[in-house]
Design an enzyme around this catalytic site. Sequence first.
Site, PDB file in Angstrom:
ATOM      1  N   VAL A  61       0.806  -1.215   0.000  1.00 21.59           N
ATOM      2  CA  VAL A  61       0.000   0.000   0.000  1.00 21.59           C
ATOM      3  C   VAL A  61       0.846   1.275   0.000  1.00 21.59           C
ATOM      4  O   VAL A  61       0.324   2.366  -0.246  1.00 21.59           O
ATOM      5  CB  VAL A  61      -0.956  -0.011   1.212  1.00 21.59           C
ATOM      6  CG1 VAL A  61      -0.217   0.313   2.506  1.00 21.59           C
ATOM      7  CG2 VAL A  61      -2.124   0.948   1.010  1.00 21.59           C
ATOM      8  N   TYR A  62       2.146   1.162   0.254  1.00 23.64           N
ATOM      9  CA  TYR A  62       3.005   2.346   0.244  1.00 23.64           C
ATOM     10  C   TYR A  62       3.102   2.889  -1.192  1.00 23.64           C
ATOM     11  O   TYR A  62       3.717   2.275  -2.058  1.00 23.64           O
ATOM     12  CB  TYR A  62       4.413   2.029   0.755  1.00 23.64           C
ATOM     13  CG  TYR A  62       4.518   1.704   2.231  1.00 23.64           C
ATOM     14  CD1 TYR A  62       3.432   1.809   3.083  1.00 23.64           C
ATOM     15  CD2 TYR A  62       5.729   1.295   2.776  1.00 23.64           C
ATOM     16  CE1 TYR A  62       3.538   1.511   4.430  1.00 23.64           C
ATOM     17  CE2 TYR A  62       5.846   0.999   4.133  1.00 23.64           C
ATOM     18  CZ  TYR A  62       4.738   1.093   4.953  1.00 23.64           C
ATOM     19  OH  TYR A  62       4.862   0.797   6.286  1.00 23.64           O
TER      20      TYR A  62
END
Length: 344
Positions: A61-62
């Site tokens: 998700v980064y």
Amino acid sequence: MEYRRLGASGLNVPLLSFGTGTFGGTGPLFGAWGNTGVAEARRLIDICLESGVNLFDTADVYSDGASEAVLGEALEGRRQDVLISTKTTLPMGEGPNDAGSSRWRLVRAVEDSLRRLKTDYIDLLQLHAFDAGTPVEEVLATLDALVRAGKLRYVGVSNFSGWQLMKSLSVAERHGWPRYVAHQVYYSLIGRDYEWELMPLGLDQGVGALVWSPLGWGRLTGKIRRGAPLPEKSRLHDTAQFGPPVEDEYLFHVVDALETVAEEVEKTVPQVALNWLTRRPTVSSVIIGARNEEQLRQNLGASGWALTPEQVARLDEASRAAAPYPYFPYRRQEGFARLNPAAV
């Protein structure tokens, strides 16, 4: 660099590890952290490896996978020298199966991470949050299959509550599936909630802590002080709402104590704050981040020395907070304290 076992596993990890949230940074949260490209990422990794830091933490998700992609490019040709930790479960799209820890999602998420990271295995996969909609048995059976397939070496979690982690460990033991050996948690001198339940659980069950945001979401950098405005370039202007909250007076009280100790040991405020964490029970590794070489070298200076017991006691006292129920009786009543010495 000191190395420690990751929980009850046989894997040795460095006392300090490197978080790659700045790699490829985009959007209101990660873009405010930094936007490290491949060339600069290689330089930061070089410095880490020279210092003995060989564990690199990221998440799908980064920056929508960009962090993993930059890390994979920067590590090309030296995969065998490092440990890669990544996370999944948080939403990666708008589809009905683009979030969570279902078998469908986990298999796809691991394949996607392997592709972005340019590797055929992940040393440590952590579930980024508890998925209450998927049976624990489905989650753990899927992780077991991925471990048996050689795609994962170890598994862990992040930001679980005590009952969520304990239930998962119990189910894993019952079926002979891989147990979680790591819990990536928020823990700092201005955020000690981890100590009430999750630390005793980690001690009892052999789950090592990987600490995220050890400087209290950027508040323990030494640049935030009583009576002074928030620095113009502080990322807190844009990201404070995303991080753990803290009251100003409590923060300033802790910073006052940190500054006094920092002067005594001739170190910086963040180095003292990080060093305090490295000596806490269950902590296997403290994840440090950096937008540039100077920040990284400063944070690496938190290892290789020790605070005195008296200095630790002063920092403990300055950061002490009221225990929530049902833990406050252990602090206040002798009978509870005698029955539960680890909770005092």
